[in-house]
Scaffold this active site. Structure first.
Site, mmCIF file in Angstrom:
data_model
loop_
_atom_site.group_PDB
_atom_site.id
_atom_site.type_symbol
_atom_site.label_atom_id
_atom_site.label_comp_id
_atom_site.label_asym_id
_atom_site.label_seq_id
_atom_site.Cartn_x
_atom_site.Cartn_y
_atom_site.Cartn_z
ATOM 1 N N GLY A 47 74.561 17.568 72.451
ATOM 2 C CA GLY A 47 75.321 18.079 71.109
ATOM 3 C C GLY A 47 76.911 18.046 71.164
ATOM 4 O O GLY A 47 77.451 18.260 72.350
ATOM 5 N N GLN A 52 85.559 20.926 69.450
ATOM 6 C CA GLN A 52 85.441 20.625 70.779
ATOM 7 C C GLN A 52 86.433 19.389 71.174
ATOM 8 O O GLN A 52 87.039 19.156 72.138
ATOM 9 C CB GLN A 52 84.505 20.123 71.366
ATOM 10 C CG GLN A 52 83.367 21.427 71.510
ATOM 11 C CD GLN A 52 82.169 20.932 72.168
ATOM 12 O OE1 GLN A 52 81.195 20.725 71.601
ATOM 13 N NE2 GLN A 52 82.137 21.055 73.401
ATOM 14 N N CYS A 96 77.990 22.988 78.725
ATOM 15 C CA CYS A 96 78.980 22.930 77.471
ATOM 16 C C CYS A 96 79.896 21.801 77.989
ATOM 17 O O CYS A 96 80.524 21.608 79.000
ATOM 18 C CB CYS A 96 79.553 23.847 77.071
ATOM 19 S SG CYS A 96 80.643 23.671 75.621
ATOM 20 N N LEU A 97 80.379 20.904 77.278
ATOM 21 C CA LEU A 97 81.136 19.759 77.602
ATOM 22 C C LEU A 97 82.654 20.356 77.697
ATOM 23 O O LEU A 97 83.097 19.898 78.626
ATOM 24 C CB LEU A 97 81.293 18.612 76.607
ATOM 25 C CG LEU A 97 80.092 17.763 76.110
ATOM 26 C CD1 LEU A 97 80.396 16.723 74.800
ATOM 27 C CD2 LEU A 97 79.868 16.886 77.715
ATOM 28 N N HIS A 138 74.149 26.780 69.822
ATOM 29 C CA HIS A 138 75.286 26.647 70.528
ATOM 30 C C HIS A 138 76.327 25.925 69.917
ATOM 31 O O HIS A 138 77.682 26.292 69.823
ATOM 32 C CB HIS A 138 74.804 25.828 71.770
ATOM 33 C CG HIS A 138 75.965 25.468 72.950
ATOM 34 N ND1 HIS A 138 75.983 26.004 74.010
ATOM 35 C CD2 HIS A 138 77.127 24.665 72.778
ATOM 36 C CE1 HIS A 138 77.181 25.461 74.797
ATOM 37 N NE2 HIS A 138 77.823 24.560 73.613
ATOM 38 N N GLU A 139 76.214 25.050 69.025
ATOM 39 C CA GLU A 139 77.148 24.063 68.534
ATOM 40 C C GLU A 139 77.790 24.634 67.217
ATOM 41 O O GLU A 139 79.201 24.751 67.116
ATOM 42 C CB GLU A 139 76.571 22.892 68.272
ATOM 43 C CG GLU A 139 76.084 22.015 69.016
ATOM 44 C CD GLU A 139 76.934 21.803 70.349
ATOM 45 O OE1 GLU A 139 78.100 21.726 70.223
ATOM 46 O OE2 GLU A 139 76.518 21.278 71.338
ATOM 47 N N HIS A 142 80.529 27.069 68.426
ATOM 48 C CA HIS A 142 82.016 26.482 68.438
ATOM 49 C C HIS A 142 82.750 26.413 67.292
ATOM 50 O O HIS A 142 84.028 26.534 67.217
ATOM 51 C CB HIS A 142 81.661 24.804 68.869
ATOM 52 C CG HIS A 142 81.395 24.794 70.180
ATOM 53 N ND1 HIS A 142 82.316 25.231 71.411
ATOM 54 C CD2 HIS A 142 80.462 24.165 70.854
ATOM 55 C CE1 HIS A 142 81.873 24.709 72.587
ATOM 56 N NE2 HIS A 142 80.531 24.236 72.260
HETATM 57 ZN ZN LIG Z 1 79.352 23.606 73.901
#
Ligand SMILES: [Zn+2]
Length: 169
Positions: A47, A52, A96-97, A138-139, A142
């Site tokens: 995701g 981000q 996480c990216l 999680h997303e 953000h």
């Molecule tokens: Zn993340």
């Protein structure tokens, strides 16, 4: 379509709270396409959230369907998502990216009820559980300027260095 640049911790912009989407424009469509292309360019990634890539709008994309042992809704585009009900709790590891070198142990609700809009602005209401619920929570974090690092179960041993699986010869 284009690959977008990912903001990486400790970039302060990752702490910014994103604003609700109000217009379902061509620009939004393009942003969603680019977000999709960007997260799919990272193998194993499940995701991405718009902040981000420095777009502070309440948009998240989740797709865990390539992890076949987990029930899922396929590819989800969630705009202005809102969790209306949390149930249970489960402990699991997250990456996480925006935190490329670490994975952490984080507690999340086991299942959630979620209201959101899709990319056409239509209302969705979903029951999500297990790994997919973890990814969605999680997303959504953000969008509120939070990273999994803010939710580690333990500062001492909740975090571990990501070990890349060596590529086979
Ligand atoms: Zn993340």
């Amino acid at each position: 379509m284009a690959l977008l640049n990912i903001l990486v911790y400790p970039d302060e912009k990752l702490k910014q709270v994103s604003q609700p989407v109000e217009e379902f424009s061509e620009d939004l469509k393009k942003l969603i396409e680019n977000l999709e292309e960007t997260f799919r360019s990272f193998p194993g990634c499940v995701g991405i959230a718009a902040p981000q890539v420095g777009r502070f709008e309440r948009i998240v994309l989740v797709d865990i369907s390539h992890k076949p042992k987990h029930v899922n809704h396929g590819f989800l585009v969630l705009i202005n998502p809102e969790v209306t009900f949390y149930e249970g709790s489960s402990l699991g590891r997250e990456g996480c990216l925006s935190v490329p070198d670490f994975i952490g142990k984080v507690e999340r609700a086991k299942s959630i009820t979620l209201k959101a809009l899709n990319q056409k602005g239509e209302k969705l209401e979903l029951q999500i559980s297990g790994y997919e619920a973890r990814a969605v929570q999680h997303e959504i974090d953000h969008l509120d300027g939070k990273l999994f690092l803010d939710r580690l179960v333990s500062r001492r041993n909740g975090l571990s260095k990501r070990i890349e699986t060596p590529t086979s010869p």
